[in-house]
Design an enzyme around this catalytic site. Structure first.
Site, PDB file in Angstrom:
ATOM      1  N   GLU A   1       0.794  14.921  -0.891  1.00  0.00           N
ATOM      2  CA  GLU A   1      -0.176  14.155  -1.693  1.00  0.00           C
ATOM      3  C   GLU A   1       0.306  12.726  -1.871  1.00  0.00           C
ATOM      4  O   GLU A   1       1.516  12.472  -1.913  1.00  0.00           O
ATOM      5  CB  GLU A   1      -0.277  14.778  -3.096  1.00  0.00           C
ATOM      6  CG  GLU A   1      -0.857  16.165  -3.094  1.00  0.00           C
ATOM      7  CD  GLU A   1      -2.299  16.168  -3.533  1.00  0.00           C
ATOM      8  OE1 GLU A   1      -3.042  15.230  -3.162  1.00  0.00           O
ATOM      9  OE2 GLU A   1      -2.676  17.095  -4.254  1.00  0.00           O
TER      10      GLU A   1
ATOM     11  N   ASP B   1      -5.416   3.324  -2.359  1.00  0.00           N
ATOM     12  CA  ASP B   1      -6.398   2.256  -2.184  1.00  0.00           C
ATOM     13  C   ASP B   1      -7.037   1.841  -3.493  1.00  0.00           C
ATOM     14  O   ASP B   1      -7.024   2.561  -4.484  1.00  0.00           O
ATOM     15  CB  ASP B   1      -7.517   2.723  -1.249  1.00  0.00           C
ATOM     16  CG  ASP B   1      -8.450   3.733  -1.932  1.00  0.00           C
ATOM     17  OD1 ASP B   1      -7.943   4.776  -2.391  1.00  0.00           O
ATOM     18  OD2 ASP B   1      -9.664   3.461  -2.028  1.00  0.00           O
TER      19      ASP B   1
ATOM     20  N   LYS C   1      -7.693  10.179   2.517  1.00  0.00           N
ATOM     21  CA  LYS C   1      -6.934   9.405   3.471  1.00  0.00           C
ATOM     22  C   LYS C   1      -5.601   8.958   2.878  1.00  0.00           C
ATOM     23  O   LYS C   1      -4.727   8.493   3.571  1.00  0.00           O
ATOM     24  CB  LYS C   1      -7.741   8.137   3.879  1.00  0.00           C
ATOM     25  CG  LYS C   1      -9.126   8.456   4.404  1.00  0.00           C
ATOM     26  CD  LYS C   1      -9.816   7.187   4.899  1.00  0.00           C
ATOM     27  CE  LYS C   1     -10.915   6.673   4.069  1.00  0.00           C
ATOM     28  NZ  LYS C   1     -12.030   7.377   3.556  1.00  0.00           N
ATOM     29  N   GLY C   2      -5.476   9.113   1.553  1.00  0.00           N
ATOM     30  CA  GLY C   2      -4.356   8.505   0.834  1.00  0.00           C
ATOM     31  C   GLY C   2      -2.978   8.950   1.274  1.00  0.00           C
ATOM     32  O   GLY C   2      -2.019   8.177   1.184  1.00  0.00           O
TER      33      GLY C   2
ATOM     34  N   ASP D   1      -2.284  13.049 -10.352  1.00  0.00           N
ATOM     35  CA  ASP D   1      -2.695  12.320 -11.557  1.00  0.00           C
ATOM     36  C   ASP D   1      -3.114  13.349 -12.615  1.00  0.00           C
ATOM     37  O   ASP D   1      -2.272  13.896 -13.318  1.00  0.00           O
ATOM     38  CB  ASP D   1      -3.817  11.369 -11.158  1.00  0.00           C
ATOM     39  CG  ASP D   1      -4.197  10.402 -12.256  1.00  0.00           C
ATOM     40  OD1 ASP D   1      -3.300   9.963 -12.983  1.00  0.00           O
ATOM     41  OD2 ASP D   1      -5.391  10.080 -12.387  1.00  0.00           O
TER      42      ASP D   1
ATOM     43  N   VAL E   1      -2.370   1.967  -9.344  1.00  0.00           N
ATOM     44  CA  VAL E   1      -1.479   1.413  -8.331  1.00  0.00           C
ATOM     45  C   VAL E   1      -2.113   1.482  -6.937  1.00  0.00           C
ATOM     46  O   VAL E   1      -2.997   2.302  -6.674  1.00  0.00           O
ATOM     47  CB  VAL E   1      -0.116   2.132  -8.308  1.00  0.00           C
ATOM     48  CG1 VAL E   1       0.618   1.954  -9.628  1.00  0.00           C
ATOM     49  CG2 VAL E   1      -0.272   3.609  -7.971  1.00  0.00           C
TER      50      VAL E   1
ATOM     51  N   ARG F   1      -4.304   0.053   1.390  1.00  0.00           N
ATOM     52  CA  ARG F   1      -3.560   1.244   1.801  1.00  0.00           C
ATOM     53  C   ARG F   1      -2.358   0.883   2.659  1.00  0.00           C
ATOM     54  O   ARG F   1      -1.350   1.579   2.659  1.00  0.00           O
ATOM     55  CB  ARG F   1      -4.454   2.188   2.621  1.00  0.00           C
ATOM     56  CG  ARG F   1      -5.603   2.809   1.835  1.00  0.00           C
ATOM     57  CD  ARG F   1      -6.246   3.908   2.684  1.00  0.00           C
ATOM     58  NE  ARG F   1      -7.551   4.310   2.185  1.00  0.00           N
ATOM     59  CZ  ARG F   1      -7.764   5.213   1.227  1.00  0.00           C
ATOM     60  NH1 ARG F   1      -6.746   5.794   0.639  1.00  0.00           N
ATOM     61  NH2 ARG F   1      -8.980   5.530   0.857  1.00  0.00           N
TER      62      ARG F   1
END
Ligand code: IMP
Ligand code: MG
Length: 181
Positions: free
Chosen positions: A102, A162, A44-45, A106, A156, A168
């Site tokens: 995205e 989240d 969901k990011g 990471d 973060v 979010r």
């Protein structure tokens, strides 16, 4: 009293985020030269970033979403970085100009898996746009075509990112204070 006591400090304000998203939208427009771009968001990011980006772009835009599950090293003995698609795209991407959107790259495991999967479906082109890039944590190398911000090695939240599904909806990007959540 702050409504978000777990926030340690703001890395990028809402104004900085909005301004940078507009700049990156222009970079993307310049690259695609008026062709339609299919933005693929990873639920969901990336939802907040994807919609802001799409609103700031002038190119014709299509959108589709997928969802993934990833497993950390200690889950059921699966290897670190194992990812699978939990919800696939609704439409094929054959012969389309695809831009994977995205929230953060990471370790790079998620992005590499998605790139390999999408590349196998015959898009006309395939590129990546990420809101945040934490290169100091990279384990597998992935080519990043567009990025808004490089960030330090801190957890973060905000702008889609989240902590336990919270934060979010913050318009800014902030470092979490894990002791105060
Ligand atoms: P990667 O496969 O290690 O690149 O994982 C990236 C995914 O981990 C992102 O799509 C986020 O969902 C999550 N993630 C990584 N770092 C953070 C962070 O600092 N805050 C929130 N989520 C994060
Ligand atoms: Mg998450």
């Amino acid at each position: 009293m702050s409504a978000t006591p777990a926030i340690e400090r703001i890395l990028f304000t809402e104004e900085q985020v909005n301004a940078r998203v507009k700049e990156v939208a222009q970079e993307i427009d310049a690259k695609y030269e008026g062709r339609a771009v299919k933005l693929i968001g990873v639920l969901k990011g990336s939802v907040f970033f994807l919609t802001a980006l799409a609103r700031a772009m002038e190119s014709p835009v299509k959108i589709d979403f997928l969802a993934i599950s990833s497993f950390s090293g200690h889950d059921h003995g699966r290897p670190q970085g194992m990812v699978r698609i939990a919800k696939d795209l609704d439409e094929p991407i054959q012969d389309e100009d695809v831009l994977l959107v995205e929230d953060i790259v990471d370790t790079g495991f998620t992005t590499r898996y998605l790139l390999q999967t999408l590349a196998g479906r015959g898009p006309r082109s395939l590129a990546i746009c990420t809101l945040l890039d934490r290169t100091v944590r990279r384990i597998v190398q992935v080519p990043i075509d567009f990025r808004c911000f490089e960030i330090p090695d801190r957890f973060v939240v905000g702008c889609g990112l989240d902590f336990k599904q919270l934060y979010r909806n913050l318009g800014y990007i902030a470092v979490m204070n894990p002791e105060r959540d």
